[in-house]
Enzyme design. Structure first.
Site, PDB file in Angstrom:
ATOM      1  N   GLU A  73       0.824  -1.212   0.000  1.00 13.45           N
ATOM      2  CA  GLU A  73       0.000   0.000   0.000  1.00 13.45           C
ATOM      3  C   GLU A  73       0.860   1.265   0.000  1.00 13.45           C
ATOM      4  OE1 GLU A  73      -3.145   2.679   2.592  1.00 13.45           O
ATOM      5  OE2 GLU A  73      -2.453   0.798   3.463  1.00 13.45           O
ATOM      6  N   ASP A 141       9.113   5.564  15.352  1.00 14.64           N
ATOM      7  CA  ASP A 141       8.862   6.978  15.061  1.00 14.64           C
ATOM      8  C   ASP A 141       9.113   7.760  16.350  1.00 14.64           C
ATOM      9  OD1 ASP A 141       7.912   9.435  14.302  1.00 14.64           O
ATOM     10  OD2 ASP A 141       5.836   8.826  14.014  1.00 14.64           O
ATOM     11  N   ASP A 143       9.480  11.761  17.934  1.00 11.44           N
ATOM     12  CA  ASP A 143       9.305  13.201  17.694  1.00 11.44           C
ATOM     13  C   ASP A 143       9.921  14.013  18.823  1.00 11.44           C
ATOM     14  OD1 ASP A 143       7.970  13.088  15.324  1.00 11.44           O
ATOM     15  OD2 ASP A 143       5.973  13.065  16.213  1.00 11.44           O
ATOM     16  N   CYS A 153      14.921  25.175  25.057  1.00 14.76           N
ATOM     17  CA  CYS A 153      15.316  26.043  23.946  1.00 14.76           C
ATOM     18  C   CYS A 153      14.180  26.189  22.935  1.00 14.76           C
ATOM     19  CB  CYS A 153      16.544  25.457  23.254  1.00 14.76           C
ATOM     20  SG  CYS A 153      16.396  23.682  22.902  1.00 14.76           S
ATOM     21  N   CYS A 160      16.355  22.932  17.346  1.00 12.47           N
ATOM     22  CA  CYS A 160      17.613  23.660  17.116  1.00 12.47           C
ATOM     23  C   CYS A 160      18.767  22.729  17.461  1.00 12.47           C
ATOM     24  CB  CYS A 160      17.658  24.929  17.961  1.00 12.47           C
ATOM     25  SG  CYS A 160      17.912  24.588  19.723  1.00 12.47           S
ATOM     26  N   SER A 192      12.641  13.096   9.576  1.00  7.59           N
ATOM     27  CA  SER A 192      11.221  13.212   9.213  1.00  7.59           C
ATOM     28  C   SER A 192      10.894  14.491   8.440  1.00  7.59           C
ATOM     29  CB  SER A 192      10.351  13.161  10.475  1.00  7.59           C
ATOM     30  OG  SER A 192      10.490  14.367  11.193  1.00  7.59           O
ATOM     31  N   GLY A 193      11.882  15.390   8.311  1.00  8.51           N
ATOM     32  CA  GLY A 193      11.652  16.623   7.571  1.00  8.51           C
ATOM     33  C   GLY A 193      11.331  17.802   8.465  1.00  8.51           C
ATOM     34  N   ARG A 194      11.016  17.506   9.733  1.00 10.66           N
ATOM     35  CA  ARG A 194      10.672  18.614  10.618  1.00 10.66           C
ATOM     36  C   ARG A 194      11.140  18.411  12.058  1.00 10.66           C
ATOM     37  NH1 ARG A 194       4.620  21.044  11.920  1.00 10.66           N
ATOM     38  NH2 ARG A 194       5.275  23.163  12.380  1.00 10.66           N
ATOM     39  N   ARG A 195      10.549  17.428  12.744  1.00  7.40           N
ATOM     40  CA  ARG A 195      10.802  17.391  14.183  1.00  7.40           C
ATOM     41  C   ARG A 195      11.226  16.031  14.724  1.00  7.40           C
ATOM     42  NH1 ARG A 195       4.503  17.876  16.111  1.00  7.40           N
ATOM     43  NH2 ARG A 195       3.808  15.918  15.219  1.00  7.40           N
ATOM     44  N   LEU A 354       0.904   3.499   8.705  1.00  9.93           N
ATOM     45  CA  LEU A 354       1.550   4.179   7.573  1.00  9.93           C
ATOM     46  C   LEU A 354       2.722   4.998   8.108  1.00  9.93           C
ATOM     47  CD1 LEU A 354      -1.705   5.503   5.881  1.00  9.93           C
ATOM     48  CD2 LEU A 354      -0.209   3.751   4.915  1.00  9.93           C
TER      49      LEU A 354
END
Length: 453
Positions: A73, A141, A143, A153, A160, A192-195, A354
Site C-alpha cells: 500500500e 517513530d 518526535d 530552547c 535547534c 522526518s523533515g521537521r521534528r 503508515l
C-alpha cells in the site's frame, strides 16, 4: 501554466519572471505544487526507491514473488488534504507516472497485504476476509515535541542544535540494540523533515514479525512510561539494571546528560527547572534539603564552576552517599527521564501503520526527508538539510533543462541518494538475493526428495 510534459518552466515557477539567475538563492523559499512538480520530475530517486520496496522480487529469478510489490500500500496526500489510500504499483514506471501526475504533498508507505490493496473490494465481496497485512518493516517513530518537558530552547515542532542531540541519542541507543540484541542488519534511519526521526528495520525476519512480536520488541525499549499527570515517568526496578539499559547508560546517556544536556538546557539554572528534577526524588526530606541548599547559596560559593554542573554533582553525592537507602538508583532514573528515547509505541506495534516515505518533502519546512547515517549521526544538522527551493536553485545553476539521467548528482541531494544506495540498498539487495536463492534451492531439494520417495 504547466507544459505538456507536466514540468514547469523555471521562469514560470510561482509567478517569478526569471529564476535562472546567479545561484541557488534564486528560487524564493517555499513549498507549492509547481516546485514539487519539478522535484518529482527531476530529482526523486524512483528507481532506488522502488528497488528497495521490491526486496529482490523484481528480478528474473524463478524464486521471485512477482505479485509482491503490487500488494504494497502507498498512500498519497494531495493538495488541500485530499487523501488517497490503498494505491498500488507493479513497476517503478507506474509509480513514477502516478507521482508525477498526482504530485502528492506527502507519500506514506503501508504494509504488504495478502492481496492487491487497490482490488480489496472485490475480495471483500467474496465473503472471505482475505485482505490482511502480511508483511511490514519494523518501524519506529520519534518526535522531538515529546521531549518538551525536558528541553527549554524550543517547543512543539521547533528544533535547534541544542535539542536535536536528543534525536541523535535515540538513533545511537536503538541502532546499537537492534543490531546487537536482535541481530538486525538492514536498518534505515530517516529525518522526518521537521521534528524527528523514523527508523525502518528491513531484514526479512523483521518484515515477517507478527503484531505480538512487534509489541514485544517495542516493550523491550519501553522505559519512559506514564501519562501527563504522572511526575515520575521512569522507574528502574530490580537490584541491577538490565544489560541493555546498563550499556545504554554507561556508553551513551550518562555522558550526554552531564557533558551536553545539563549545560545546553541549563537544567539547574532556575528554581522552576531544578524543582522538576527534585520532584523525581522519592524522599521528600532529601529533596527539600537540596532545595534549601541551592536557594540559600544562590551562586556565591560555586561561582567558579558552572551552576548546573555543581548542583548536579551535589545531587549525585547526596543520593549515592549510601546514607539514604533505596536512592542510589535515583540518579540513573533522572538521567533516563531526561535522555532516553521516547517512542511512539503504537507505530511499532501494528503492521498496518503508515509511515512517511524517505525523500518526501515536508510541506511545513520544505526540507527533504533524507537518510541519516547512524555511524555519523553526531554530525547530522537538521537545519542544514536541503530544502525544495534550494534544490530548484541548484537545478537552475546546473542547467535546468539538462536532461541528464542523474541530474541529482549536481545538487545537494547527491550525498543522500549516494548513501541510500551504497550503504543501505546494495547490502540489503545482496542479502535478499541470497535468501531467494537458498529458499528456491531448498524448495527444489524438497521436490526432488519427495520424487525419490
Amino acid at each position: 501554466m504547466g507544459r505538456e510534459d507536466g514540468l514547469v518552466d523555471p521562469m514560470e515557477i510561482d509567478g517569478q519572471q526569471q529564476l535562472q539567475v546567479e545561484g541557488p538563492t534564486a528560487v524564493p523559499e517555499g513549498f507549492n505544487a509547481d516546485y514539487l512538480r519539478v522535484y518529482y520530475g527531476k530529482l526523486f530517486p524512483y528507481g532506488d526507491f522502488f528497488k528497495w520496496l521490491c526486496y529482490g522480487n523484481d528480478g528474473k529469478h524463478p524464486g521471485c514473488d512477482q505479485s509482491y510489490v503490487g500488494r504494497r500500500e502507498f498512500s498519497f496526500t494531495l493538495e488541500n488534504d485530499i487523501y488517497l489510500r490503498f494505491q498500488s504499483f507493479d513497476s517503478a514506471a507506474e509509480l513514477e507516472s502516478s507521482i508525477k501526475e498526482k504530485c502528492p504533498f506527502k507519500i506514506d508507505i503501508g504494509p504488504v497485504y495478502s492481496v492487491d490493496p487497490a482490488k480489496r473490494h472485490a475480495y471483500a465481496q467474496s465473503g472471505n476476509n482475505v485482505f490482511i497485512p502480511v508483511e511490514r518493516e519494523l518501524i519506529f517513530d520519534v518526535d522531538i515535541s515529546d521531549y518538551d518537558d525536558v528541553r527549554y530552547c524550543c517547543s512543539g515542532a521547533d528544533v535547534c542544535l541544542d535539542c536535536w542531540p536528543l534525536m541523535t541519542i535515540t538513533i545511537k541507543i536503538l541502532d546499537t540494540s537492534l543490531r546487537d540484541d536482535f541481530g538486525f542488519n538492514h536498518i534505515l534511519w530517516v529525518y522526518s523533515g521537521r521534528r524527528g526521526v523514523h527508523c525502518w528495520v528491513c531484514d526479512s525476519r523483521a518484515r515477517k514479525l507478527s503484531n505480538e512480536q512487534r509489541s514485544a520488541i517495542a516493550d523491550y525499549f519501553r522505559v519512559y512510561k506514564g501519562g501527563e499527570n504522572v511526575v515520575k515517568k521512569v522507574s528502574l526496578a530490580g537490584p541491577v539494571l538490565h544489560p541493555f539499559l546498563a550499556r545504554s547508560y554507561t556508553d551513551v546517556l550518562e555522558n550526554f546528560f552531564e557533558d551536553k544536556l545539563l549545560l545546553s538546557q541549563q537544567l539547574f539554572a532556575s528554581e522552576e527547572r531544578y524543582q522538576k528534577i527534585l520532584d523525581l526524588i522519592p524522599d521528600e526530606n532529601v529533596a527539600s534539603e537540596l532545595h534549601d541548599k541551592w536557594q540559600g547559596n544562590r551562586r556565591s560559593s560555586i561561582s567558579k564552576e558552572d551552576v548546573n554542573a555543581a548542583r548536579w554533582k551535589q545531587l549525585k553525592l547526596t543520593l549515592q552517599s549510601g546514607k539514604h537507602k533505596g536512592l542510589r538508583r535515583c540518579v540513573e532514573e533522572i538521567v533516563f527521564s531526561y535522555t532516553y528515547p521516547r517512542l511512539d509505541m503504537e507505530v511499532s506495534k501494528h503492521m498496518n501503520h503508515l509511515l512517511k516515505a524517505p525523500f518526501c518533502i515536508h510541506p511545513k519546512t520544505g526540507r527533504v526527508c533524507i537518510p541519516i547515517d547512524p555511524s555519523n549521526c553526531d554530525d547530522f544538522d537538521p537545519t542544514a538539510v536541503p530544502t525544495l527551493s534550494q534544490l530548484l536553485g541548484e537545478l537552475n545553476v546546473a542547467g535546468f533543462q539538462a536532461d541528464c539521467e542523474n541530474i541529482w548528482e549536481r545538487t545537494s541531494l547527491e550525498k543522500s541518494i549516494r548513501f541510500f544506495r551504497t550503504s543501505f540498498l546494495q547490502p540489503l539487495l545482496k542479502a535478499c538475493k541470497e535468501e531467494l536463492e537458498s529458499a528456491y534451492n531448498a524448495k527444489l531439494q524438497q521436490s526432488k526428495n519427495s520424487l525419490n520417495w
